[in-house]
Motif scaffolding. Structure first.
Motif, PDB file in Angstrom:
ATOM      1  N   TYR A 142      -3.211  -2.636   6.581  1.00  0.00           N
ATOM      2  CA  TYR A 142      -2.225  -2.252   5.680  1.00  0.00           C
ATOM      3  C   TYR A 142      -0.991  -2.290   5.827  1.00  0.00           C
ATOM      4  N   GLN A 143       0.151  -2.756   4.980  1.00  0.00           N
ATOM      5  CA  GLN A 143       1.533  -2.644   5.166  1.00  0.00           C
ATOM      6  C   GLN A 143       2.092  -1.983   3.712  1.00  0.00           C
ATOM      7  N   GLY A 144       2.884  -1.136   3.859  1.00  0.00           N
ATOM      8  CA  GLY A 144       3.753  -0.387   2.379  1.00  0.00           C
ATOM      9  C   GLY A 144       4.325   0.894   2.838  1.00  0.00           C
ATOM     10  N   TYR A 145       4.634   1.318   1.834  1.00  0.00           N
ATOM     11  CA  TYR A 145       5.357   2.651   2.044  1.00  0.00           C
ATOM     12  C   TYR A 145       4.444   3.901   2.369  1.00  0.00           C
ATOM     13  N   LEU A 146       3.324   3.846   2.237  1.00  0.00           N
ATOM     14  CA  LEU A 146       2.404   4.795   2.714  1.00  0.00           C
ATOM     15  C   LEU A 146       2.768   4.871   4.299  1.00  0.00           C
ATOM     16  N   TYR A 147       2.983   4.054   4.923  1.00  0.00           N
ATOM     17  CA  TYR A 147       3.167   4.153   6.339  1.00  0.00           C
ATOM     18  C   TYR A 147       4.699   3.954   6.837  1.00  0.00           C
ATOM     19  N   VAL A 203       0.827  -1.204   0.094  1.00  0.00           N
ATOM     20  CA  VAL A 203       0.060   0.001   0.041  1.00  0.00           C
ATOM     21  C   VAL A 203       0.986   1.151  -0.038  1.00  0.00           C
ATOM     22  N   GLU A 204       0.771   1.952  -1.006  1.00  0.00           N
ATOM     23  CA  GLU A 204       1.869   3.100  -1.140  1.00  0.00           C
ATOM     24  C   GLU A 204       0.940   4.538  -1.183  1.00  0.00           C
ATOM     25  N   THR A 205      -0.241   4.591  -1.635  1.00  0.00           N
ATOM     26  CA  THR A 205      -0.946   5.641  -1.874  1.00  0.00           C
ATOM     27  C   THR A 205      -2.394   5.719  -1.060  1.00  0.00           C
TER      28      THR A 205
END
Length: 105
Positions: A82-87, A65-67
């Motif tokens: 969620y996990q990803g660069y958004l966080y 999840v990036e956006t």
């Protein structure tokens, strides 16, 4: 200890694994998450994975999840984790620990 079945919806993931493995969580693969806004089939597959997990009593988490758009679509589909660069981005352990430290006043 809890187990997650990683990359569900990609590669060799199979519904048969859900009966054979002692898992408690399914991870929606990042390849589905990245095309959520553009590909109806990826949203449909993600929705099916979420429903499958819920019906089996598993939690579900989406990776990659990036956006805010990714998060918003997943939220509308029923995914709440969620996990990803958004966080955050990957960090060395020392930097991560430092980020958790509250500076003294």
């Amino acid at each position: 200890m809890h187990f997650s079945l990683d990359r569900y919806g990609a590669g060799y993931s199979s519904p048969a694994h859900l009966k054979q493995l002692p898992i408690e969580q399914l991870k929606i693969d990042r390849s589905l998450v990245h095309e959520l806004q553009d590909e109806h089939s990826d949203a449909s597959l993600s929705k099916a994975i979420i429903a499958l997990a819920e019906n089996l009593g598993y939690t579900v988490i989406a990776e990659g999840v990036e956006t805010e758009q990714h998060r918003g679509v997943l939220l509308r589909l029923g995914c709440r984790s969620y996990q990803g660069y958004l966080y955050g981005v990957p960090l060395p352990a020392e930097d991560f620990e430092r980020s958790l430290t509250i500076p003294a006043p």
